[in-house]
Design an enzyme around this catalytic site. Structure first.
Site, PDB file in Angstrom:
ATOM      1  CG  LEU A   1      -1.941  -1.016   1.433  1.00 19.69           C
ATOM      2  CD1 LEU A   1      -2.903  -0.739   2.787  1.00 19.69           C
ATOM      3  CD2 LEU A   1      -3.010  -1.090   0.323  1.00 19.69           C
ATOM      4  CG  ASP A   2       0.450   4.418  -2.839  1.00 17.55           C
ATOM      5  OD1 ASP A   2       1.359   3.481  -3.376  1.00 17.55           O
ATOM      6  OD2 ASP A   2      -0.256   4.998  -3.611  1.00 17.55           O
ATOM      7  CE  LYS A   3       5.965   7.923   5.255  1.00 21.69           C
ATOM      8  NZ  LYS A   3       7.314   8.643   5.221  1.00 21.69           N
TER       9      LYS A   3
ATOM     10  NE  ARG B   1      -1.803   8.844  -4.340  1.00 17.73           N
ATOM     11  CZ  ARG B   1      -0.504   9.084  -3.917  1.00 17.73           C
ATOM     12  NH1 ARG B   1       0.056   7.907  -3.536  1.00 17.73           N
ATOM     13  NH2 ARG B   1       0.143  10.272  -3.901  1.00 17.73           N
TER      14      ARG B   1
ATOM     15  CB  THR C   1      -2.952   4.156   1.025  1.00 20.18           C
ATOM     16  OG1 THR C   1      -2.796   4.882  -0.135  1.00 20.18           O
ATOM     17  CG2 THR C   1      -4.345   3.254   0.738  1.00 20.18           C
TER      18      THR C   1
END
Length: 451
Positions: free
Chosen positions: A263-265, A369, A267
């Protein structure tokens, strides 16, 4: 086969006799933080068009109001009848939903007391057979699993020199193994595992933190509720991350839990972790075959029209001076990959903001995104992709990424289905309360196609 079809049918949202569902065993907190409703969904054709794919296609009737032809009883859900992207699936009926059955107990070998098992130093050539549990495992991970004390540099050296052979042939560290293959291992300089002297105070705090954010756990799998702002893996200048924290959960045999996706930081939400090499291999296959079903929640600028649709583009990485982003690309561009996302507006707060549910079919970097920015409804608080000029954030809403990995449904490595749901993180819960959004509202993305 019947058990496998039962699992796949549950993931596609279809009720099937005998399906076991393992829900999150940690209750959510706050308003509307309960488990999402199970939806019935069926794959559509999902074929990428030639040339530039459409950026966003209306799904015509709502996901929840269209008709479904249904799959034949006993047939594999992956062989369902093809149809166009404009066709949809009928809403789920509560009386068809399977009851939640407790999963059969699985012995947690990691937690069981063990005698000291010092690894014998291999003084001669060994030949190891690849088992069914190790199907799809990388060569270097195979060695790491069988010889926990073996250093990374030593593994790479024996592979590079050709001392390790698979069915008599040289192998690369990234090659994936198949059951029945014979792996020739040369004599190794193996360090015996160090006896545990207990965790330090800092490590105990890390262990307690991981326990506090655990949504589901058994002997094979761990689902974490990753907070926003915590990186999943290390990088330049990043010293605190989930991958590093997992070191405190290393078992008596030297095996540590491993990540199976990212997961993105910024998120928050469901992050799946494998506790055993068997689970890692099985979950990786499920992700590669797109058997995993993921649902995200986001707060976006404006209200997308149509309110339910499909975004299909190509994405390619674009390097910048101090960063990189994913740009919309044309078919055939270097490094371009096809990306498909279904979206549905759950509720809106006037014309300025909307709560959107997202279901990614593919798993490209920054896909959600980039896709929402592409249709001119970027996610609130996105520092990379928010592209609205002179757009003022309503008072009381924090300038943080409003993106939650709300739910993950995936076949369990041994039996049944893992189904975990994460609550809204504090900054998103604050926004929901300020805007009067009801987190318990029905989510129409449940009935979006799977492909």
């Amino acid at each position: 086969m019947r058990a496998r079809d039962s699992q796949a049918a549950r993931i596609l949202g279809q009720a099937a006799p005998g399906t076991e569902i393992m829900k999150s065993n940690r209750p959510g907190r706050g308003k509307g933080q309960g488990m999402g409703r199970a939806g019935r969904a069926k794959p559509s054709s999902g074929k990428p068009s030639s040339g530039r794919p459409s950026s966003a296609k209306s799904l015509g009737a709502k996901f929840s109001g269209a008709k479904s032809s249904g799959a034949k009883r006993g047939a594999s859900p992956h062989k369902a009848t093809k149809r166009s992207a404009a066709q949809h699936v009928a809403p789920a009926r509560d009386h068809l939903r399977p009851r939640i059955a407790p999963a059969p107990p699985v012995r947690d070998e990691a937690a069981a007391p063990r005698e000291d098992q010092s690894v014998l130093l291999p003084s001669k050539v060994q030949t190891l057979a690849v088992t069914a549990d190790e199907d799809g495992m990388r060569v270097d991970r195979f060695l790491e699993a069988h010889f926990p004390g073996l250093s990374f540099s030593h593994i790479q050296r024996i592979i590079r020199k050709g001392e390790l052979r698979v069915n008599g042939k040289r192998a690369d560290s990234k090659d994936r193994l198949e059951p029945g293959q014979a792996v020739r291992v040369p004599p190794l300089r193996l360090d015996a595992p160090k006896k545990s002297s207990g965790l330090s105070e800092a490590e105990e705090k890390t262990r307690d933190f991981l326990r506090d954010i655990t949504l589901f756990e058994d002997a094979d799998v761990l689902v974490l509720n990753k907070p926003a702002g915590l990186a999943v893996q290390g990088g330049s200048g990043t010293t605190r991350h989930v991958d590093g924290m997992l070191e405190v959960l290393r078992d008596a045999r030297g095996q540590r839990p491993r990540l199976v996706h990212r997961l993105d930081k910024e998120t928050s939400g469901c992050l799946l972790v494998a506790k055993t090499r068997f689970a890692a291999s099985a979950l990786a296959r499920s992700f590669r075959s797109r058997e995993a079903r993921k649902i995200y929640w986001a707060l976006v600028a404006g209200v997308p029209k149509p309110k339910q649709g499909r975004i299909s583009t190509f994405l390619a990485k674009e390097e910048r001076e101090d960063d990189s982003i994913m740009r919309i690309a044309a078919h055939g561009d270097e490094g371009a990959s096809h990306a498909v996302t279904y979206y549905a507006v759950v509720e809106n707060s006037g014309p300025r903001l909307a709560w959107v549910s997202l279901k990614p079919v593919t798993g490209r970097t920054h896909q959600l995104r980039a896709h929402m920015a592409h249709i001119e409804h970027p996610i609130v608080g996105d520092p990379k992709y928010f592209n609205k000029e002179n757009w003022q954030l309503p008072g009381g809403i924090q300038q943080r990424l409003h993106l939650l990995a709300r739910r993950i449904v995936i076949p369990h490595p041994r039996h049944g289905v893992i189904d975990a749901t994460a609550p809204l993180p504090p900054h998103m819960l604050q926004s929901w309360n300020l805007l009067g959004l009801d987190a318990a509202r029905f989510d129409p993305i449940e009935h979006a196609p799977e492909e």
